[in-house]
Design an enzyme around this catalytic site. Structure first.
Site, PDB file in Angstrom:
ATOM      1  N   HIS A  55       0.878  -1.170   0.000  1.00  0.00           N
ATOM      2  CA  HIS A  55       0.000   0.000   0.000  1.00  0.00           C
ATOM      3  C   HIS A  55       0.914   1.218   0.000  1.00  0.00           C
ATOM      4  O   HIS A  55       2.017   1.154   0.565  1.00  0.00           O
ATOM      5  CB  HIS A  55      -0.834   0.084   1.268  1.00  0.00           C
ATOM      6  N   ASP A  58       2.344   1.768   3.387  1.00  0.00           N
ATOM      7  CA  ASP A  58       3.252   0.766   3.959  1.00  0.00           C
ATOM      8  C   ASP A  58       4.687   1.263   3.794  1.00  0.00           C
ATOM      9  O   ASP A  58       5.582   0.883   4.551  1.00  0.00           O
ATOM     10  CB  ASP A  58       3.155  -0.584   3.231  1.00  0.00           C
ATOM     11  N   MET A  89       2.472  -5.795  -7.675  1.00  0.00           N
ATOM     12  CA  MET A  89       1.143  -5.242  -7.360  1.00  0.00           C
ATOM     13  C   MET A  89       1.279  -4.099  -6.376  1.00  0.00           C
ATOM     14  O   MET A  89       2.131  -4.123  -5.487  1.00  0.00           O
ATOM     15  CB  MET A  89       0.288  -6.370  -6.774  1.00  0.00           C
ATOM     16  N   GLU A 182     -10.977  -6.712  -4.845  1.00  0.00           N
ATOM     17  CA  GLU A 182     -10.879  -7.756  -3.811  1.00  0.00           C
ATOM     18  C   GLU A 182     -12.111  -7.730  -2.913  1.00  0.00           C
ATOM     19  O   GLU A 182     -12.250  -6.851  -2.061  1.00  0.00           O
ATOM     20  CB  GLU A 182      -9.612  -7.541  -2.969  1.00  0.00           C
ATOM     21  N   LYS A 184     -14.856  -8.728   0.017  1.00  0.00           N
ATOM     22  CA  LYS A 184     -14.868  -9.194   1.408  1.00  0.00           C
ATOM     23  C   LYS A 184     -16.259  -8.880   1.957  1.00  0.00           C
ATOM     24  O   LYS A 184     -16.778  -7.794   1.695  1.00  0.00           O
ATOM     25  CB  LYS A 184     -13.784  -8.460   2.213  1.00  0.00           C
ATOM     26  N   GLU A 218      -9.715 -13.595  -2.188  1.00  0.00           N
ATOM     27  CA  GLU A 218      -8.925 -14.040  -1.025  1.00  0.00           C
ATOM     28  C   GLU A 218      -9.640 -15.208  -0.339  1.00  0.00           C
ATOM     29  O   GLU A 218     -10.835 -15.125  -0.050  1.00  0.00           O
ATOM     30  CB  GLU A 218      -8.728 -12.885  -0.039  1.00  0.00           C
ATOM     31  N   HIS A 221     -11.719 -14.426   2.761  1.00  0.00           N
ATOM     32  CA  HIS A 221     -12.885 -13.564   2.595  1.00  0.00           C
ATOM     33  C   HIS A 221     -14.108 -14.331   2.092  1.00  0.00           C
ATOM     34  O   HIS A 221     -15.219 -14.134   2.602  1.00  0.00           O
ATOM     35  CB  HIS A 221     -12.556 -12.417   1.637  1.00  0.00           C
ATOM     36  N   ASP A 246      -5.164 -13.774  -3.415  1.00  0.00           N
ATOM     37  CA  ASP A 246      -4.667 -13.658  -2.041  1.00  0.00           C
ATOM     38  C   ASP A 246      -4.835 -15.001  -1.353  1.00  0.00           C
ATOM     39  O   ASP A 246      -5.943 -15.411  -0.994  1.00  0.00           O
ATOM     40  CB  ASP A 246      -5.433 -12.571  -1.274  1.00  0.00           C
ATOM     41  N   ASP A 256     -11.639 -12.281  10.065  1.00  0.00           N
ATOM     42  CA  ASP A 256     -10.636 -12.463   9.015  1.00  0.00           C
ATOM     43  C   ASP A 256      -9.310 -12.901   9.642  1.00  0.00           C
ATOM     44  O   ASP A 256      -8.544 -12.080  10.130  1.00  0.00           O
ATOM     45  CB  ASP A 256     -10.471 -11.119   8.300  1.00  0.00           C
ATOM     46  N   ASP A 258      -6.617 -14.623   8.331  1.00  0.00           N
ATOM     47  CA  ASP A 258      -5.370 -14.502   7.552  1.00  0.00           C
ATOM     48  C   ASP A 258      -4.304 -15.491   8.008  1.00  0.00           C
ATOM     49  O   ASP A 258      -3.145 -15.124   8.265  1.00  0.00           O
ATOM     50  CB  ASP A 258      -4.817 -13.063   7.631  1.00  0.00           C
ATOM     51  N   ASP A 288      -1.516 -13.340   1.371  1.00  0.00           N
ATOM     52  CA  ASP A 288      -2.033 -12.239   2.164  1.00  0.00           C
ATOM     53  C   ASP A 288      -2.412 -12.790   3.533  1.00  0.00           C
ATOM     54  O   ASP A 288      -3.586 -13.019   3.834  1.00  0.00           O
ATOM     55  CB  ASP A 288      -3.234 -11.581   1.490  1.00  0.00           C
TER      56      ASP A 288
HETATM   57  C1  GLT Z   1      -5.750  -5.662   4.372  1.00  0.00           C
HETATM   58  C2  GLT Z   1      -6.790  -6.675   3.967  1.00  0.00           C
HETATM   59  C3  GLT Z   1      -6.368  -7.492   2.826  1.00  0.00           C
HETATM   60  C4  GLT Z   1      -6.161  -6.720   1.564  1.00  0.00           C
HETATM   61  C5  GLT Z   1      -5.061  -5.736   1.652  1.00  0.00           C
HETATM   62  C6  GLT Z   1      -5.048  -4.920   0.389  1.00  0.00           C
HETATM   63  S1  GLT Z   1      -5.055  -4.805   3.081  1.00  0.00           S
HETATM   64  O1  GLT Z   1      -4.703  -6.293   5.047  1.00  0.00           O
HETATM   65  O2  GLT Z   1      -7.103  -7.488   5.092  1.00  0.00           O
HETATM   66  O3  GLT Z   1      -7.246  -8.541   2.576  1.00  0.00           O
HETATM   67  O4  GLT Z   1      -5.782  -7.623   0.560  1.00  0.00           O
HETATM   68  O5  GLT Z   1      -5.588  -3.665   0.527  1.00  0.00           O
HETATM   69 MN    MN Z   2      -7.980 -11.262   4.913  1.00  0.00          MN
HETATM   70 MN    MN Z   3      -6.378  -9.663   0.882  1.00  0.00          MN
END
Ligand code: GLT
Ligand code: MN
Ligand code: MN
Length: 388
Positions: A55, A58, A89, A182, A184, A218, A221, A246, A256, A258, A288
């Protein structure tokens, strides 16, 4: 025996925000020190990753001066050229600052919408300068808790306006970006617009330049929405819209998480890798995800290694699956062929329709046949367990 050592040709990427995650959560403070972007670059290259994504903020703090930006950028570029890591990206932080608390492109306030587009153009300049060709739009704050403002139709119109504007900006600058939405379903908003892959695909069709827009699905998500991620990715591929992905993992129906790729749902991860490999997806394999909050820096690099290694092991499993004679015979038997009937159903013509209507089918016998899925699934599990 394959060595499962990640190499740049595997196109593994991480975000600065992923391995750089400091372990903050809504209930607790950071548990790790921040890592400098250049340090992350050298470490990722050492581990065999291909690229790093970011980003705008970042790398460049939101209130950096022009001189600071220049200094940070030149250090970062040096790390990239020393290490050979690329930036495939880039994206914009449109969620962290309080200005975006009620959305960015979809904010009800025209001044904030304009600022979001302004900020994104600058972030696109930054990404282009670093060589990025994929630009992600994660609609983190593009959503609502309160629908009484009756803002949803407006929000979609504003979203469209912003994406159309930014696509034109990219073309006018000759950046050659392809944009990846993306989806979510929720978090950080109560509800996020374009919550799942299917919704984003539908929305893309309403844009001025739909060919420039695709998906960045993702794992976590789609699973938060209770959906089958492999199906979602297949639909994106079918539409020619899988621009980025992702990879991570998630327990169904939770926040979420991750998690490290493959940490929770091995069969799903396997079928996903198989889908990506079989369909010759050639974009980045972006993780991600982040190390658990319990971990120190050593755990962060274990996490990164683990994501890549699991992908490579599953890729090898997919190869074995495709060469396993018994499994392939079961799949062949499952997909019953009938050349004569398929000729009739392939394309409508009056003649085909009449011929099909006149056909006699043994409905009872067709309904009696078991397709053999129990065995196929068991053999898949055994293959994953290393017993084939
Ligand atoms: C954030 C989010 C991710 C996205 C990122 C891109 S930022 O961490 O949870 O799923 O991919 O903006
Ligand atoms: Mn996520
Ligand atoms: Mn993501």
């Amino acid at each position: 025996m394959p060595d499962y050592i990640p190499k740049p040709e595997h196109k593994f990427t991480f975000g600065l925000w992923t391995v750089g995650n400091v372990g903050r959560d809504p209930f607790g403070h950071p548990t790790r020190e921040p890592l400098a972007p250049e340090y992350i670059v050298y470490k990722l290259a050492e581990l065999g990753a291909w690229g790093v994504n970011l980003h705008d903020n970042d790398l460049i703090p939101i209130n950096a001066t022009v001189a600071e930006r220049k200094k940070i950028l030149s250090r970062f570029k040096k790390a990239l050229s020393d290490s050979g890591l690329v930036v495939p990206m880039a994206t914009t932080n449109l969620f962290g600052d309080p200005v975006f608390k009620d959305g960015a492109f979809t904010n009800a306030n025209a001044k904030i919408r304009a600022y979001a587009i302004h900020k994104t153009m600058h972030a696109m300049d930054l990404g282009a300068e670093l060589g990025a060709k994929i630009y992600v739009f994660w609609g983190g704050r593009e959503g609502a808790e309160v629908d009484a403002g009756m803002n949803t139709l407006d929000a979609l119109a504003y979203y469209r306006e912003a994406l159309n504007f930014l696509a034109e900006y990219s073309e006018s600058q000759g950046y050659g970006y392809r944009f990846a939405l993306e989806p979510k379903p929720n978090e950080p908003r109560g509800d996020i617009y374009l919550p799942v892959v299917g919704a984003a695909l539908g929305f893309i069709a309403t844009l001025d330049k739909p060919h420039l827009f695709g998906l960045n699905p993702e794992v976590a998500h789609e699973m938060m929405a209770g959906l089958n991620f492999v199906h979602a990715v297949a639909q994106a591929i079918d539409a020619g819209k899988l621009f980025h992905i992702d990879l991570n993992d998630q327990k169904m129906g939770r926040f979420d998480q991750d998690l490290r790729f493959g940490a929770e749902n091995l069969k799903l991860a396997f079928l996903l890798v198989k889908l990506l490999e079989d369909s010759k997806y050639d974009g980045p394999r972006h993780f991600d995800a982040h190390a658990l909050r319990t971990e120190d820096e050593a755990g962060v690099w274990e996490f990164a290694r683990g994501c890549m290694r699991t992908y490579l092991i599953l890729r090898e499993k997919a190869r074995q699956f495709n060469q396993d004679k018994e499994i392939q015979a079961l799949i062949k038997a499952y997909k019953v062929q009938d050349a004569e009937l398929s000729k009739l159903t392939k394309k409508f013509s009056k003649k085909n329709a009449e011929a099909l209507k006149a056909k006699k089918f043994n409905r009872v016998a067709l309904g009696e046949r078991g397709p053999g899925l129990e065995k196929l699934d068991q053999l898949t599990v055994e293959l994953l367990l290393g017993e084939r």
